[in-house]
Scaffold this motif. Sequence first.
Motif, PDB file in Angstrom:
ATOM      1  N   LEU A  27       0.774  -1.177   0.124  1.00  0.00           N
ATOM      2  CA  LEU A  27      -0.050   0.161   0.043  1.00  0.00           C
ATOM      3  C   LEU A  27       0.908   1.259   0.024  1.00  0.00           C
ATOM      4  O   LEU A  27       1.877   1.205   0.772  1.00  0.00           O
ATOM      5  CB  LEU A  27      -0.765  -0.068   1.262  1.00  0.00           C
ATOM      6  CG  LEU A  27      -2.120   0.925   1.460  1.00  0.00           C
ATOM      7  CD1 LEU A  27      -3.103   0.458   0.313  1.00  0.00           C
ATOM      8  CD2 LEU A  27      -2.693   0.710   2.643  1.00  0.00           C
ATOM      9  N   ILE A  28       0.550   2.168  -0.802  1.00  0.00           N
ATOM     10  CA  ILE A  28       1.331   3.453  -0.842  1.00  0.00           C
ATOM     11  C   ILE A  28       0.864   4.390  -0.528  1.00  0.00           C
ATOM     12  O   ILE A  28       1.267   5.628  -0.040  1.00  0.00           O
ATOM     13  CB  ILE A  28       1.601   3.743  -2.394  1.00  0.00           C
ATOM     14  CG1 ILE A  28       2.920   4.260  -2.668  1.00  0.00           C
ATOM     15  CG2 ILE A  28       0.410   4.293  -3.017  1.00  0.00           C
ATOM     16  CD1 ILE A  28       3.534   4.051  -4.042  1.00  0.00           C
ATOM     17  N   SER A  29      -0.662   4.445   0.154  1.00  0.00           N
ATOM     18  CA  SER A  29      -1.140   5.689   0.595  1.00  0.00           C
ATOM     19  C   SER A  29      -2.515   5.431   1.217  1.00  0.00           C
ATOM     20  O   SER A  29      -3.021   4.417   0.698  1.00  0.00           O
ATOM     21  CB  SER A  29      -1.275   6.824  -0.555  1.00  0.00           C
ATOM     22  OG  SER A  29      -2.132   7.994  -0.277  1.00  0.00           O
ATOM     23  N   ILE A  30      -3.112   6.370   1.959  1.00  0.00           N
ATOM     24  CA  ILE A  30      -4.574   6.222   2.088  1.00  0.00           C
ATOM     25  C   ILE A  30      -5.107   7.280   1.201  1.00  0.00           C
ATOM     26  O   ILE A  30      -4.859   8.610   1.460  1.00  0.00           O
ATOM     27  CB  ILE A  30      -4.660   6.883   3.647  1.00  0.00           C
ATOM     28  CG1 ILE A  30      -3.850   6.040   4.677  1.00  0.00           C
ATOM     29  CG2 ILE A  30      -6.133   6.959   3.919  1.00  0.00           C
ATOM     30  CD1 ILE A  30      -4.532   4.498   4.791  1.00  0.00           C
ATOM     31  N   GLY A  31      -6.401   6.776   0.591  1.00  0.00           N
ATOM     32  CA  GLY A  31      -6.753   7.640  -0.597  1.00  0.00           C
ATOM     33  C   GLY A  31      -7.802   6.801  -1.582  1.00  0.00           C
ATOM     34  O   GLY A  31      -7.675   5.594  -1.696  1.00  0.00           O
ATOM     35  N   GLU A  32      -8.876   7.684  -2.182  1.00  0.00           N
ATOM     36  CA  GLU A  32      -8.803   8.896  -1.990  1.00  0.00           C
ATOM     37  C   GLU A  32      -9.794   9.322  -0.818  1.00  0.00           C
ATOM     38  O   GLU A  32     -11.039   8.851  -0.978  1.00  0.00           O
ATOM     39  CB  GLU A  32      -8.813   9.815  -3.074  1.00  0.00           C
ATOM     40  CG  GLU A  32     -10.229   9.327  -3.924  1.00  0.00           C
ATOM     41  CD  GLU A  32     -10.274  10.286  -5.366  1.00  0.00           C
ATOM     42  OE1 GLU A  32     -10.159   9.621  -6.021  1.00  0.00           O
ATOM     43  OE2 GLU A  32     -10.308  11.414  -5.285  1.00  0.00           O
ATOM     44  N   VAL A  33      -9.494  10.197   0.034  1.00  0.00           N
ATOM     45  CA  VAL A  33     -10.192  10.646   1.010  1.00  0.00           C
ATOM     46  C   VAL A  33     -10.106  12.268   1.048  1.00  0.00           C
ATOM     47  O   VAL A  33      -9.439  12.867   0.392  1.00  0.00           O
ATOM     48  CB  VAL A  33      -9.677  10.212   2.516  1.00  0.00           C
ATOM     49  CG1 VAL A  33      -9.358   8.640   2.437  1.00  0.00           C
ATOM     50  CG2 VAL A  33      -8.126  10.831   2.618  1.00  0.00           C
ATOM     51  N   GLY A  34     -11.248  12.754   1.785  1.00  0.00           N
ATOM     52  CA  GLY A  34     -11.291  14.122   1.994  1.00  0.00           C
ATOM     53  C   GLY A  34     -12.819  14.541   2.045  1.00  0.00           C
ATOM     54  O   GLY A  34     -13.595  14.073   2.768  1.00  0.00           O
TER      55      GLY A  34
END
Length: 261
Positions: free
Chosen positions: A93-100
């Motif tokens: 896993l490279i990132s938490i997303g997409e969130v916002g």
Amino acid sequence: MNLQFIDTHCHLDGEEFAQDRDAVIQRAREAGCTAIFLPAIDVPSCHTVLDVCAQYPDVCRPMLGLHPEEVRADWRDQLAAIKSFLIPHSSFLISIGEVGLDYYWSREFEQEQLLAFEEQVRWAVELQLPLMIHCRKAQNELVTILKKYKDDLPGGVFHCFTGNEQEARQLLEFPRFVLGIGGVLTFKKSHLPETLVAAVPLNRIVLETDAPYMAPVPMRGQRNESAFVRHVITRLAEAYCVSEEEICRQTTENVKRIFAF
Ligand SMILES: [Zn+2]
């Protein structure tokens, strides 16, 4: 010219690519795209993102999260399901997303969006993964939440940035965060080139498609794909008065700094 770049935001798992994903990836490689980061938006897309990344492990890397437009009354259940994916896949896993936050179409789930976003910001802190952030018509609310975690967040991308100078400066106050720049930069009426040059140093920019959306000129209106990032690179080089190689070198360095990649 031998350019190499990374597409940091591409919905390559989408059904728009079901028929010819191999060819799309082949064209991306030929254009110099060395990596493509895929964001999930909900529970089903966690599966499809992980599947595509498992199929093309040399190019594709997954990001997992609940997109603000997918937040509804049952957001706690959705987050519990997504969280169950995080630990088993944490090494890939490279990132938490997409969130916002997104109040463009509706504020119906405003409170739920705020709570779901903050919960996922805490995941990023816990797992020390960068955030892939989507924000529309909600920057003040977004910044208020992020400020609480400013010192502990490992970094991230404000994806599809299209704001003004003041908004750019406000976002860049978060150290280790960069702006994701894509097709909008090339649109005839866009003020983005001037805004970026005035307020954003090149070491705070990464490239993205947001494919299948946001295709750059001269492909505007078509399905977007990673190979089309070349048009964004050309426009950025013009705006900053540097070579296309320099745009590629600097944006790739930025990606490597933020993502464990
Ligand atoms: Zn997206």
